[in-house]
Design an enzyme around this catalytic site. Structure first.
Site, PDB file in Angstrom:
ATOM      1  N   GLY A  13      25.668  30.980  28.523  1.00 51.33           N
ATOM      2  CA  GLY A  13      26.528  31.352  29.697  1.00 51.33           C
ATOM      3  C   GLY A  13      27.012  30.253  30.359  1.00 51.33           C
ATOM      4  O   GLY A  13      26.090  29.614  31.173  1.00 51.33           O
ATOM      5  N   GLU A 165      18.433  33.931  40.315  1.00 51.54           N
ATOM      6  CA  GLU A 165      19.087  32.587  40.758  1.00 51.54           C
ATOM      7  C   GLU A 165      19.641  33.443  42.280  1.00 51.54           C
ATOM      8  O   GLU A 165      20.186  34.629  42.221  1.00 51.54           O
ATOM      9  CB  GLU A 165      20.318  32.192  40.102  1.00 51.54           C
ATOM     10  CG  GLU A 165      21.040  31.112  40.755  1.00 51.54           C
ATOM     11  CD  GLU A 165      19.994  30.097  41.114  1.00 51.54           C
ATOM     12  OE1 GLU A 165      19.387  29.583  40.280  1.00 51.54           O
ATOM     13  OE2 GLU A 165      20.025  29.690  42.187  1.00 51.54           O
ATOM     14  N   VAL A 274      36.134  41.584  57.186  1.00 47.30           N
ATOM     15  CA  VAL A 274      36.884  42.419  56.725  1.00 47.30           C
ATOM     16  C   VAL A 274      36.162  43.158  55.761  1.00 47.30           C
ATOM     17  O   VAL A 274      36.693  44.210  55.291  1.00 47.30           O
ATOM     18  CB  VAL A 274      38.118  41.871  56.256  1.00 47.30           C
ATOM     19  CG1 VAL A 274      37.854  40.702  55.318  1.00 47.30           C
ATOM     20  CG2 VAL A 274      39.226  42.779  55.397  1.00 47.30           C
ATOM     21  N   CYS A 280      28.680  40.132  43.064  1.00 51.39           N
ATOM     22  CA  CYS A 280      27.326  40.679  42.983  1.00 51.39           C
ATOM     23  C   CYS A 280      26.907  41.627  43.971  1.00 51.39           C
ATOM     24  O   CYS A 280      26.047  42.651  43.905  1.00 51.39           O
ATOM     25  CB  CYS A 280      26.224  39.459  43.092  1.00 51.39           C
ATOM     26  SG  CYS A 280      26.473  38.436  41.478  1.00 51.39           S
ATOM     27  N   GLN A 282      28.116  44.248  45.630  1.00 54.67           N
ATOM     28  CA  GLN A 282      28.477  45.555  45.146  1.00 54.67           C
ATOM     29  C   GLN A 282      27.831  46.225  44.021  1.00 54.67           C
ATOM     30  O   GLN A 282      27.155  47.194  43.828  1.00 54.67           O
ATOM     31  CB  GLN A 282      29.844  45.945  45.085  1.00 54.67           C
ATOM     32  CG  GLN A 282      30.280  47.224  44.684  1.00 54.67           C
ATOM     33  CD  GLN A 282      31.594  47.671  44.902  1.00 54.67           C
ATOM     34  OE1 GLN A 282      32.215  47.462  45.978  1.00 54.67           O
ATOM     35  NE2 GLN A 282      32.385  47.960  43.802  1.00 54.67           N
ATOM     36  N   ARG A 446      38.278  37.395  59.752  1.00 53.81           N
ATOM     37  CA  ARG A 446      37.221  36.600  59.524  1.00 53.81           C
ATOM     38  C   ARG A 446      36.959  36.296  61.066  1.00 53.81           C
ATOM     39  O   ARG A 446      35.997  35.367  61.377  1.00 53.81           O
ATOM     40  CB  ARG A 446      37.509  35.391  58.818  1.00 53.81           C
ATOM     41  CG  ARG A 446      37.790  35.949  57.292  1.00 53.81           C
ATOM     42  CD  ARG A 446      36.405  36.390  56.754  1.00 53.81           C
ATOM     43  NE  ARG A 446      36.496  36.680  55.375  1.00 53.81           N
ATOM     44  CZ  ARG A 446      35.345  36.783  54.463  1.00 53.81           C
ATOM     45  NH1 ARG A 446      34.291  36.789  54.889  1.00 53.81           N
ATOM     46  NH2 ARG A 446      35.613  37.001  53.141  1.00 53.81           N
TER      47      ARG A 446
END
Ligand code: NAD
Ligand code: UGA
Length: 469
Positions: A13, A165, A274, A280, A282, A446
Site C-alpha cells: 500500500g 498509524e 463547516v 477516516c 466518518q 473556517r
C-alpha cells in the site's frame, strides 16, 4: 519462530499512510531496506518520478525525505511477490473504506484489501515473517489475518502485530518524526513479545522507548478507532455549540478558548468549522457504531452516531445559510469556493465538507467556482460525480475549476471558505470586493479571515458560531 533483527521491510500500500510512513522509516533507518509495493502501477511510477513535485501525496517536507532515501534504502515497486517474500517484516497499509455492498453496507469497514494482502503474503512467503497491521481495522481483524496465514500449509510461521498509524495529513512528516506515541499490540506469547520487541527496536532508531507503548493486540486495534472517535467528538461538540452561539450572540472562538484553558479539557481540536472531513473520521466512527451494534450495545452505538449526525447537520446548516442569504434562489448565480481539500496542506479531498456543501448548492442550481491550491480539477469532478446526485454533464456545467482565485471570485454573488489554506489571508480583499456582485457575501466556514476588516471594505460576512452583524 525465528525472529531476526529487522533488515528488510516491505509495505503493501503506497497511499497517504504507506508512502510517508515508509519514507520516514527509511530515512531514519539507513541500515534497513524498505520497499513499498502497490497494485496501482501509476501510483508507483509517481513515487518513482524524478520530478519530486509529481509524488502522489502532497505533504510539507515529504519531498526532502524521499529525495534523501529513495534509491538508497527506500524503493517503490510493483513486484509484490518478490518483495514480500524477501522481507523480514511486512506492513499492510491498504485502504479500509466503508463497505458499499452486502452485509454492513454503509457502516462496516470493507476488509477486502486487507484480506487480499494477507492471502498474497500466505501465497508467496517462503520464510518466517512478522506481519504488521498498519491499516485501521475493526477490533479482532488480527484473528482473521491469522486464520488466513496459518492455513498456508507450507511450514512458514507468522507473527501478527497491530501498529495503527496516528499521523494527520498536512503534518504527516512532523507527526512521524515526533509521534505522541507509537502503539504496538501483539500476542501474549514468547514469540509475540519478541515480535513486538523487533518492531519497537525499528522505531527506537528515532523515537524514545518511553513513547513506544506495547499492549495486547485487541487493545491496540480498538485504540485506533477510539482515538479517532474522541477527536471527531470534540469537533462535533464545538460545532454543536457554534449553532447555539449564532442564536445567542456568544462567540464560538471565545467559548473554545475559555473552556480549552481548563487543562482537563485542553485547547486542541476545538476549532469550529463547516464540519470535519477526511477519509477516516466518518468511516472509523461508522465502524465503531457497527461493531457496537454487533455486540448488542445499542446505546453505545447511538452515542457515537450522534457525532456524525452533528457533522452532517453542520455541513447542511452552512449550505442552507448561503441559500437563505441569496434569497432562496441560486439559479445562474456564481458562488466561489476557496478550498476543496478537507484541510490545509494536503491534496486530499476525501469526504471533504466542500463536496457536500457544493452538492447541496448545486441542487439549488448554483454554479460553484472552485479554487484550491493543491486539489486537481479531475479530483473535484470525480468527488462530485461519485455522489451520483445528478448526471455528469450537469455536474460539469455547475462545478467549475479555476486555477486562479481572483478569477474564481470575479462576478461571484458569494464566497465560501471551505479550507483553511494560509494564502487566503493575504488576498487583496479590496480588489476581490470591487469585482463581485453586490451585496458581496463571504461565508467563512473556517473562521480564518479578518471579519472586521472585510466588513469595513463592505463585505457582508458570516462566520461559524459568530454574531451575524
Ligand atoms: P490510500 O487509499 O491512500 O492508499 C491505499 C493503497 O493501498 C492504494 O494505493 C491502493 O492501490 C493500495 N492497495 C489496495 N489493495 C492492495 C493490494 N491488495 N495490494 C497492493 N496494494 C493495494 O489509503 P491511506 O489513506 O493510505 O489509508 C490506508 C489505511 O491507513 C486505512 O486503513 C486508513 O484508515 C489508515 N489511516 C489513514 C490515515 C490518513 O491520514 N490517510 C491516517 C491513519 C490511518
Ligand atoms: C485524523 C487524526 O487526527 C489522525 O490522528 C489519524 O491518524 C487520522 O485522522 C486517520 O486515522 O486518518 P486527519 O483526518 O488527517 O487526521 O486530519 P485532522 O487534523 O484530524 O482533521 C480532520 C478534519 O477535522 C479536517 O477536516 C479538519 O479541518 C477538521 N478539524 C480538525 C476541525 O474542523 N476542527 C478542529 O479543531 C480540528
Amino acid at each position: 519462530m525465528n525472529i531476526p533483527e529487522i533488515r528488510k521491510i516491505c509495505c503493501i500500500g503506497a497511499g497517504y499512510v504507506g508512502g510517508p510512513t515508509m519514507a520516514v522509516m527509511a530515512q531514519k533507518c539507513p541500515h534497513i531496506r524498505v520497499v513499498v509495493v502497490d497494485v496501482n502501477e501509476h501510483k508507483i511510477a509517481q513515487w518513482n518520478d524524478t520530478n519530486l513535485d509529481n509524488l502522489p501525496v502532497y505533504e510539507p517536507g515529504l519531498k526532502e525525505v524521499v529525495k534523501e532515501a529513495r534509491g538508497r534504502n527506500l524503493f517503490f515497486s510493483t513486484d509484490m511477490d518478490a518483495e514480500i517474500d524477501n522481507a523480514d517484516m511486512v506492513f499492510i497499509s491498504v485502504n479500509t473504506p466503508t463497505k458499499t455492498y452486502g452485509k454492513g453496507k454503509g457502516m462496516a469497514a470493507d476488509l477486502k484489501y486487507v484480506e487480499l494482502s494477507a492471502r498474497k503474503i500466505a501465497e508467496v512467503a517462503t520464510s518466517d515473517k512478522i506481519v504488521v497491521e498498519k491499516s485501521t481495522i475493526p477490533i479482532r481483524t488480527a484473528q482473521a489475518v491469522r486464520k488466513i496465514l496459518s492455513n498456508t500449509g507450507n511450514g512458514v510461521n507468522f507473527q501478527i502485530l497491530s501498529n495503527p498509524e496516528f499521523l494527520a495529513e498536512g503534518t504527516a512528516v512532523n507527526d512521524l518524526y515526533n509521534p505522541d506515541r507509537v502503539l504496538i499490540g501483539g500476542e501474549e506469547s514468547e514469540d509475540g513479545k519478541k515480535a513486538m520487541e523487533a518492531l519497537a527496536s525499528v522505531y527506537n532508531n528515532w523515537i524514545p522507548k518511553e513513547r513506544i507503548l506495547q499492549t495486547n493486540i485487541w487493545s491496540s486495534e480498538l485504540s485506533k478507532l477510539v482515538a479517532n472517535a474522541f477527536l471527531a467528538q470534540r469537533i462535533s461538540s464545538i460545532n454543536a455549540i457554534s449553532a447555539l452561539c449564532e442564536k445567542t450572540e456568544a462567540d464560538v472562538d471565545e467559548v473554545a478558548k475559555a473552556i480549552g484553558m481548563d487543562t482537563r479539557i485542553g485547547a486542541k481540536f476545538l476549532r469550529s468549522s463547516v464540519g470535519f472531513g477526511g477519509s477516516c473520521f466518518q468511516k472509523d466512527i461508522l465502524n465503531l457504531v457497527y461493531i457496537s451494534r454487533f455486540y448488542g450495545l445499542d446505546e453505545v452505538a447511538y452515542y457515537w452516531e450522534g457525532v456524525l449526525d452533528i457533522n452532517d447537520y453542520q455541513k447542511n446548516r452552512f449550505a442552507d445559510s448561503i441559500i437563505i442569504k441569496l434569497n432562496n434562489t441560486l439559479s445562474d448565480k456564481k458562488i466561489a469556493f476557496l478550498g476543496w481539500a478537507f484541510k490545509k496542506d494536503t491534496n486530499d479531498s476525501r469526504e471533504s465538507a466542500a463536496i457536500y456543501v457544493a452538492d447541496r448548492l448545486m441542487e439549488d442550481k448554483g454554479t460553484i467556482a472552485v479554487y484550491d491550491p493543491k486539489v486537481s480539477e479531475k479530483r473535484m469532478h470525480d468527488d462530485i460525480n461519485y455522489l451520483n446526485t445528478r448526471d455528469k454533464e450537469e455536474n460539469d456545467k455547475l462545478l467549475q475549476y479555476y486555477p486562479d482565485p481572483y478569477e474564481a471570485m470575479k462576478d461571484a454573488y458569494a464566497i465560501a471558505v471551505l479550507t483553511e489554506w494560509d494564502e487566503f489571508l493575504d488576498y487583496d480583499w479590496q480588489k476581490v470586493y470591487d469585482n463581485m456582485i453586490k451585496p458581496a457575501y463571504i461565508f467563512d466556514g473556517r473562521n480564518i479571515l479578518n471579519h472586521d476588516k472585510l466588513r469595513k471594505i463592505g463585505f457582508n460576512v458570516q462566520g461559524i458560531g459568530k454574531k451575524n452583524k
